[in-house]
Structures are given as structure tokens and as C-alpha cells.
Design a protein around this motif. Structure first.
Motif, mmCIF file in Angstrom:
data_model
loop_
_atom_site.group_PDB
_atom_site.id
_atom_site.type_symbol
_atom_site.label_atom_id
_atom_site.label_comp_id
_atom_site.label_asym_id
_atom_site.label_seq_id
_atom_site.Cartn_x
_atom_site.Cartn_y
_atom_site.Cartn_z
ATOM 1 N N ASP A 139 60.377 11.712 33.911
ATOM 2 C CA ASP A 139 61.438 11.277 34.820
ATOM 3 C C ASP A 139 61.699 12.289 35.928
ATOM 4 O OD1 ASP A 139 61.766 8.923 33.435
ATOM 5 O OD2 ASP A 139 63.386 9.710 32.182
ATOM 6 N N ASP A 140 61.462 13.578 35.627
ATOM 7 C CA ASP A 140 61.695 14.603 36.660
ATOM 8 C C ASP A 140 60.452 14.906 37.494
ATOM 9 O OD1 ASP A 140 60.274 15.930 34.708
ATOM 10 O OD2 ASP A 140 61.810 17.435 34.299
ATOM 11 N N GLY A 141 59.405 14.053 37.368
ATOM 12 C CA GLY A 141 58.229 14.180 38.225
ATOM 13 C C GLY A 141 57.142 15.098 37.705
ATOM 14 N N ASN A 142 57.300 15.629 36.515
ATOM 15 C CA ASN A 142 56.273 16.486 35.928
ATOM 16 C C ASN A 142 55.241 15.652 35.180
ATOM 17 O OD1 ASN A 142 57.435 18.940 36.799
ATOM 18 N ND2 ASN A 142 58.892 18.859 35.121
ATOM 19 N N TYR A 143 54.189 16.303 34.731
ATOM 20 C CA TYR A 143 53.163 15.653 33.923
ATOM 21 C C TYR A 143 53.284 16.127 32.482
ATOM 22 C CZ TYR A 143 50.609 14.499 38.230
ATOM 23 O OH TYR A 143 50.227 14.007 39.450
ATOM 24 N N GLU A 144 52.991 15.224 31.542
ATOM 25 C CA GLU A 144 52.919 15.602 30.130
ATOM 26 C C GLU A 144 51.922 14.671 29.452
ATOM 27 O OE1 GLU A 144 56.518 13.019 28.118
ATOM 28 O OE2 GLU A 144 56.910 15.112 28.612
ATOM 29 N N LEU A 145 51.431 15.107 28.295
ATOM 30 C CA LEU A 145 50.527 14.245 27.534
ATOM 31 C C LEU A 145 51.286 13.003 27.101
ATOM 32 C CD1 LEU A 145 48.682 16.869 25.314
ATOM 33 C CD2 LEU A 145 47.761 15.640 27.276
ATOM 34 N N SER A 146 50.658 11.852 27.209
ATOM 35 C CA SER A 146 51.326 10.612 26.816
ATOM 36 C C SER A 146 51.401 10.524 25.296
ATOM 37 C CB SER A 146 50.570 9.404 27.373
ATOM 38 O OG SER A 146 49.330 9.248 26.715
ATOM 39 N N ASP A 147 52.410 9.837 24.813
ATOM 40 C CA ASP A 147 52.566 9.652 23.368
ATOM 41 C C ASP A 147 51.355 8.937 22.791
ATOM 42 O OD1 ASP A 147 55.022 10.910 23.460
ATOM 43 O OD2 ASP A 147 56.144 9.034 23.626
ATOM 44 N N GLU A 148 50.852 7.951 23.508
ATOM 45 C CA GLU A 148 49.685 7.195 23.063
ATOM 46 C C GLU A 148 48.468 8.116 22.923
ATOM 47 O OE1 GLU A 148 47.267 3.144 24.335
ATOM 48 O OE2 GLU A 148 48.458 4.177 25.842
ATOM 49 N N PHE A 149 48.290 9.022 23.875
ATOM 50 C CA PHE A 149 47.156 9.936 23.821
ATOM 51 C C PHE A 149 47.316 10.939 22.682
ATOM 52 C CE2 PHE A 149 44.607 13.608 25.060
ATOM 53 C CZ PHE A 149 43.387 12.985 25.257
ATOM 54 N N LYS A 150 48.535 11.456 22.486
ATOM 55 C CA LYS A 150 48.780 12.385 21.373
ATOM 56 C C LYS A 150 48.445 11.719 20.046
ATOM 57 C CE LYS A 150 52.704 14.443 23.619
ATOM 58 N NZ LYS A 150 54.126 14.735 23.488
ATOM 59 N N GLU A 151 48.837 10.457 19.890
ATOM 60 C CA GLU A 151 48.540 9.720 18.661
ATOM 61 C C GLU A 151 47.036 9.531 18.501
ATOM 62 O OE1 GLU A 151 49.112 8.204 15.076
ATOM 63 O OE2 GLU A 151 50.696 9.080 16.308
ATOM 64 N N HIS A 152 46.364 9.224 19.589
ATOM 65 C CA HIS A 152 44.904 9.069 19.552
ATOM 66 C C HIS A 152 44.241 10.369 19.107
ATOM 67 C CE1 HIS A 152 40.787 8.304 20.720
ATOM 68 N NE2 HIS A 152 40.839 9.347 21.518
ATOM 69 N N ARG A 153 44.659 11.505 19.657
ATOM 70 C CA ARG A 153 44.079 12.799 19.283
ATOM 71 C C ARG A 153 44.332 13.093 17.809
ATOM 72 N NH1 ARG A 153 40.813 15.266 23.392
ATOM 73 N NH2 ARG A 153 41.678 17.333 23.263
ATOM 74 N N LYS A 154 45.522 12.753 17.344
ATOM 75 C CA LYS A 154 45.881 12.974 15.937
ATOM 76 C C LYS A 154 44.959 12.165 15.033
ATOM 77 C CE LYS A 154 50.041 12.648 13.104
ATOM 78 N NZ LYS A 154 51.437 12.232 13.134
ATOM 79 N N GLU A 155 44.728 10.896 15.402
ATOM 80 C CA GLU A 155 43.831 10.039 14.618
ATOM 81 C C GLU A 155 42.405 10.571 14.637
ATOM 82 O OE1 GLU A 155 44.114 6.002 16.001
ATOM 83 O OE2 GLU A 155 46.292 5.956 15.700
ATOM 84 N N MET A 156 41.943 11.011 15.783
ATOM 85 C CA MET A 156 40.578 11.527 15.898
ATOM 86 C C MET A 156 40.401 12.781 15.047
ATOM 87 S SD MET A 156 39.098 9.278 17.646
ATOM 88 C CE MET A 156 37.505 10.035 17.864
ATOM 89 N N ARG A 157 41.409 13.646 15.032
ATOM 90 C CA ARG A 157 41.318 14.871 14.231
ATOM 91 C C ARG A 157 41.314 14.552 12.737
ATOM 92 N NH1 ARG A 157 44.985 17.306 18.387
ATOM 93 N NH2 ARG A 157 43.601 18.574 19.626
ATOM 94 N N SER A 158 42.081 13.540 12.330
ATOM 95 C CA SER A 158 42.137 13.201 10.909
ATOM 96 C C SER A 158 40.813 12.603 10.432
ATOM 97 C CB SER A 158 43.294 12.248 10.617
ATOM 98 O OG SER A 158 43.030 10.969 11.158
ATOM 99 N N MET A 159 40.045 12.027 11.336
ATOM 100 C CA MET A 159 38.742 11.455 10.981
ATOM 101 C C MET A 159 37.681 12.544 10.826
ATOM 102 S SD MET A 159 38.782 8.149 13.509
ATOM 103 C CE MET A 159 37.092 7.711 13.182
ATOM 104 N N VAL A 160 37.957 13.738 11.328
ATOM 105 C CA VAL A 160 36.987 14.829 11.297
ATOM 106 C C VAL A 160 37.495 15.946 10.392
ATOM 107 C CG1 VAL A 160 35.628 16.398 12.720
ATOM 108 C CG2 VAL A 160 36.423 14.248 13.696
ATOM 109 N N GLU A 161 38.024 15.569 9.239
ATOM 110 C CA GLU A 161 38.537 16.569 8.315
ATOM 111 C C GLU A 161 37.365 17.353 7.730
ATOM 112 O OE1 GLU A 161 41.233 15.121 5.429
ATOM 113 O OE2 GLU A 161 42.469 14.109 6.911
ATOM 114 N N PRO A 162 37.565 18.640 7.479
ATOM 115 C CA PRO A 162 36.472 19.453 6.929
ATOM 116 C C PRO A 162 36.092 18.979 5.533
ATOM 117 C CG PRO A 162 38.517 20.716 7.040
ATOM 118 C CD PRO A 162 38.779 19.399 7.683
ATOM 119 N N LYS A 163 34.788 19.004 5.274
ATOM 120 C CA LYS A 163 34.293 18.595 3.957
ATOM 121 C C LYS A 163 34.399 19.778 3.008
ATOM 122 C CE LYS A 163 31.292 15.301 5.965
ATOM 123 N NZ LYS A 163 30.657 14.163 5.684
ATOM 124 N N HIS A 164 34.751 19.487 1.780
ATOM 125 C CA HIS A 164 34.863 20.534 0.777
ATOM 126 C C HIS A 164 33.488 20.766 0.166
ATOM 127 C CE1 HIS A 164 39.196 20.498 1.023
ATOM 128 N NE2 HIS A 164 39.164 19.172 0.970
#
Length: 86
Positions: free
Chosen positions: A58-83
Motif C-alpha cells: 500500500d505504501d508503494g514498496n515491493y515485497e514477496l507475494s503471499d502466493e509466492f511464499k507459499e509456493h516456495r514453502k511447498e517446493m522446499r517441503s518436496m525436497v526434504e533431505p533423505k535420511h
């Protein structure tokens, strides 16, 4: 949302994810954290907006979108380290 980002766009997202602040000085933009400063082109920021990764606040700045943050979170959870077993 287009999910494929260029290496430069990925770098910009990485700056924001690691706590860099995006500031504008005259007609130039910079990622700033402490004494570190990295210039970014306005066309790169606009490309990130058009792909849905960034949004204007609203104040004219840029930030990561909520949708993109959720996408990154999902992508990271799919690449969990194997034990491994020893």
C-alpha cells in the motif's frame, strides 16, 4: 503465476528471503542489508511482479507475494533431505 524465474530474478528473490531491504534512491533500486548494497533494475522488479513473485504494498514498496511464499514453502517441503543409514 509463472513459476519459472531467470537466474537474476531468483537472485532477487533470494535477497528478499534473506532479509535484504529493497530501497529506491532517485530512479534506482537497491537491495540493502547492513553495509552490503546490490543494484537491481526496475525492469527486473516489474518482471517479478508480472510473474506473481512480488507485489506492491500500500505504501508503494515491493515485497514477496503471499502466493509466492507459499509456493516456495511447498517446493522446499518436496525436497526434504533423505535420511541415510550407517
Amino acid at each position: 503465476m509463472k513459476l519459472k524465474l531467470t537466474p537474476t530474478q531468483n537472485l532477487c528473490v533470494g535477497f528478499l528471503e534473506t532479509g535484504f531491504e529493497l530501497i529506491q534512491v532517485d530512479d534506482q533500486y537497491f537491495f540493502v542489508k547492513g553495509k552490503r548494497r546490490q543494484k537491481v533494475l526496475p525492469k527486473t522488479l516489474e518482471a517479478l511482479v508480472s510473474r506473481g513473485a512480488l507485489q506492491h504494498t500500500d505504501d508503494g514498496n515491493y515485497e514477496l507475494s503471499d502466493e509466492f511464499k507459499e509456493h516456495r514453502k511447498e517446493m522446499r517441503s518436496m525436497v526434504e533431505p533423505k535420511h541415510t543409514r550407517h
